[in-house]
Design an enzyme around this catalytic site. Structure first.
Site, PDB file in Angstrom:
ATOM      1  N   ASP A  43     -11.690  28.910 -42.829  1.00 51.35           N
ATOM      2  CA  ASP A  43     -10.856  30.109 -42.897  1.00 51.35           C
ATOM      3  C   ASP A  43      -9.425  29.745 -42.510  1.00 51.35           C
ATOM      4  OD1 ASP A  43     -10.773  33.192 -43.011  1.00 51.35           O
ATOM      5  OD2 ASP A  43      -9.788  32.713 -41.118  1.00 51.35           O
ATOM      6  N   TYR A  48      -1.145  30.025 -40.278  1.00 50.72           N
ATOM      7  CA  TYR A  48      -1.647  29.060 -39.291  1.00 50.72           C
ATOM      8  C   TYR A  48      -0.856  27.744 -39.342  1.00 50.72           C
ATOM      9  CZ  TYR A  48      -5.517  32.406 -39.319  1.00 50.72           C
ATOM     10  OH  TYR A  48      -6.269  33.558 -39.275  1.00 50.72           O
ATOM     11  N   LYS A  77      -5.025  33.128 -46.822  1.00 54.49           N
ATOM     12  CA  LYS A  77      -4.536  34.513 -46.698  1.00 54.49           C
ATOM     13  C   LYS A  77      -3.086  34.625 -47.143  1.00 54.49           C
ATOM     14  CE  LYS A  77      -7.555  35.030 -42.710  1.00 54.49           C
ATOM     15  NZ  LYS A  77      -7.504  33.743 -41.991  1.00 54.49           N
ATOM     16  N   HIS A 110      -3.635  39.330 -45.405  1.00 56.47           N
ATOM     17  CA  HIS A 110      -3.828  39.067 -43.973  1.00 56.47           C
ATOM     18  C   HIS A 110      -3.709  40.342 -43.124  1.00 56.47           C
ATOM     19  CE1 HIS A 110      -3.294  35.547 -40.912  1.00 56.47           C
ATOM     20  NE2 HIS A 110      -3.946  36.547 -40.375  1.00 56.47           N
ATOM     21  N   SER A 164      -7.886  42.163 -44.827  1.00 59.13           N
ATOM     22  CA  SER A 164      -8.104  41.903 -43.405  1.00 59.13           C
ATOM     23  C   SER A 164      -7.298  42.901 -42.596  1.00 59.13           C
ATOM     24  CB  SER A 164      -7.666  40.476 -43.066  1.00 59.13           C
ATOM     25  OG  SER A 164      -7.820  40.230 -41.686  1.00 59.13           O
ATOM     26  N   SER A 214     -14.682  36.499 -32.270  1.00 60.22           N
ATOM     27  CA  SER A 214     -16.033  36.930 -31.881  1.00 60.22           C
ATOM     28  C   SER A 214     -16.289  36.845 -30.382  1.00 60.22           C
ATOM     29  CB  SER A 214     -17.073  36.063 -32.584  1.00 60.22           C
ATOM     30  OG  SER A 214     -16.985  36.217 -33.968  1.00 60.22           O
ATOM     31  N   PRO A 217     -11.848  38.399 -25.540  1.00 62.25           N
ATOM     32  CA  PRO A 217     -10.586  37.979 -24.928  1.00 62.25           C
ATOM     33  C   PRO A 217     -10.318  36.480 -24.998  1.00 62.25           C
ATOM     34  CG  PRO A 217     -12.212  38.602 -23.249  1.00 62.25           C
ATOM     35  CD  PRO A 217     -12.782  38.996 -24.570  1.00 62.25           C
ATOM     36  N   SER A 219      -9.947  34.104 -27.134  1.00 64.37           N
ATOM     37  CA  SER A 219      -8.901  33.565 -28.012  1.00 64.37           C
ATOM     38  C   SER A 219      -7.506  33.943 -27.528  1.00 64.37           C
ATOM     39  CB  SER A 219      -9.136  34.124 -29.420  1.00 64.37           C
ATOM     40  OG  SER A 219      -8.173  33.651 -30.304  1.00 64.37           O
ATOM     41  N   LYS A 269     -13.701  29.312 -33.926  1.00 67.98           N
ATOM     42  CA  LYS A 269     -12.857  28.115 -33.928  1.00 67.98           C
ATOM     43  C   LYS A 269     -13.129  27.307 -32.671  1.00 67.98           C
ATOM     44  CE  LYS A 269      -9.710  27.370 -31.518  1.00 67.98           C
ATOM     45  NZ  LYS A 269      -8.585  27.122 -30.629  1.00 67.98           N
ATOM     46  N   ASN A 272     -13.615  21.350 -30.011  1.00 67.75           N
ATOM     47  CA  ASN A 272     -14.518  20.518 -29.235  1.00 67.75           C
ATOM     48  C   ASN A 272     -15.779  20.225 -30.059  1.00 67.75           C
ATOM     49  OD1 ASN A 272     -17.077  20.593 -27.593  1.00 67.75           O
ATOM     50  ND2 ASN A 272     -15.629  20.367 -25.904  1.00 67.75           N
ATOM     51  N   ARG A 275     -19.136  22.083 -29.175  1.00 65.20           N
ATOM     52  CA  ARG A 275     -19.080  23.518 -29.478  1.00 65.20           C
ATOM     53  C   ARG A 275     -19.081  23.766 -30.979  1.00 65.20           C
ATOM     54  NH1 ARG A 275     -14.405  25.321 -25.192  1.00 65.20           N
ATOM     55  NH2 ARG A 275     -15.701  25.253 -23.310  1.00 65.20           N
TER      56      ARG A 275
END
Ligand code: NAD
Length: 317
Positions: A43, A48, A77, A110, A164, A214, A217, A219, A269, A272, A275
């Site tokens: 995405d 970005y 986007k 976007h 979005s 998701s 807070p 992010s 996102k 790591n 993760r």
């Protein structure tokens, strides 16, 4: 890999990788490694500022035979300053060139916010403010923008188009004139912002929903926003940690499973490697109905990413 069938018949992976805040130095390797681990959806966005590097990661994976282009689902986007009808196709073409590909699987408006055009030669990505630092709106309507988005499908530059950060009434308006219906709606969605009626509306109109941010807070803590610092961390919430213990999963996996069991796609996102892998493994176990409800009950109607919130107009999103 679980997929969601879009209203135009295309299949979209239910779990993907979000490219916001992935640094330019690491983006190509991150995308390449994510493909190696099994991610197929990426995405991205003009905003970005890492589309060239993301494309380099994709090109390397294809060159080494890890995947074919057709195995991937690449999303980008349309930024707010390209909403004027004649600006849409040229900027989509530039973004495709940056990625080094000839079509997007999905290209999304976007934000439903039209900003004055900024020449990419002057500032790219332009961000929320004009080069002089002010916020300058454009008169482009969403209808004008959407009509231009539809020409991207006609020209084969986008297989699907979507929206979005649109709320229900704006979606109903767009559906009055859309020749090509939006295939997806991407929204902020987490246990503090559950939005059941918006999800019901999208489902009834055949629009697939992708959740962003998701983890709530988390992010925005990265951006040092006070509102995020003032909000209890979801990874440490008793309801989430309790279920993580019961299922032998991480709190992040519980949060992503809650969203995917609600029928949503997710695009977490992470920079790591561990993760990255665990975020992909979020469709292979099931929470019980009452457990899903106990997470939904954490709703606070708390939105972090709000474009009319002046304090964030100068930030990327
Ligand atoms: P996110 O919810 O994916 O959270 C990212 C944060 O969680 C980072 O701090 C990361 O280090 C951490 N994290 C990730 N996986 C973890 C794990 N397993 N355990 C612990 N911590 C973990 O938030 P996001 O980046 O805001 O959203 C995801 C993607 O959604 C973005 O990259 C972008 O592609 C998209 N997005 C779209 C919009 C939009 O306006 N359409 C806005 C924001 C984000």
């Amino acid at each position: 890999m679980a997929t969601i069938k879009l209203n135009n018949g295309h299949q979209m992976p239910q779990v993907g990788f979000g490219l916001w805040k992935v640094g330019n130095e690491t983006c190509a390797d991150t995308v390449y490694n994510a493909i190696k681990v099994g991610y197929r959806l990426f995405d991205g966005a003009c905003d970005y500022g890492n589309e060239k590097e993301a494309g380099q990661g994709v090109a390397r994976a294809i060159k080494e035979g890890l995947v074919k282009r057709s195995d991937l689902f690449l999303v980008s986007k349309l930024w707010n300053s390209f909403h004027d009808g004649p600006r849409v196709m040229p900027i989509a073409k530039k973004q495709l060139e940056d990625w080094g590909i000839d079509y997007f699987d999905l290209y999304i408006v976007h934000f439903p916010v039209s900003l004055k055009y900024v020449d990419p030669a002057v500032a790219y990505p332009p961000g929320w403010t004009a080069p002089d630092g002010s916020v300058q709106l454009s008169n482009a309507t969403i209808q004008e923008t959407w009509t231009a988005m539809e020409t991207l499908v006609d020209a084969g530059l986008a297989r699907s188009i979507g929206i979005s950060n649109f709320q229900g009434s704006l979606i109903l308006d767009l559906l009055r004139y859309a020749r090509i219906r939006p295939a997806t709606l991407q929204i902020e969605h987490h246990p503090y912002l559950v939005q059941p009626t918006l999800l019901q509306l999208a489902a009834s109109e055949g629009i697939a929903v992708t959740a962003y941010s998701s983890f709530g807070p988390q992010s925005f803590i990265e951006l040092d926003w006070q509102k995020a610092h003032d909000t209890p961390v979801l990874f440490e919430h008793g309801v989430v940690t309790g279920l993580a213990g019961k299922y032998g999963k991480t709190p992040a996996q519980i949060l992503l499973r809650w969203a995917t069991q609600r029928g949503l796609a997710v695009i977490p996102k992470s920079n790591n490697a561990d993760r990255l892998k665990q975020n992909l493994e979020v469709t292979g176990f099931d929470l019980e109905k009452g457990e899903l409800e106990s997470i939904s009950a954490l709703d606070r109607h708390l939105r972090f990413n709000n474009p009319t919130d002046n304090q964030r107009l100068d930030k990327r999103c």
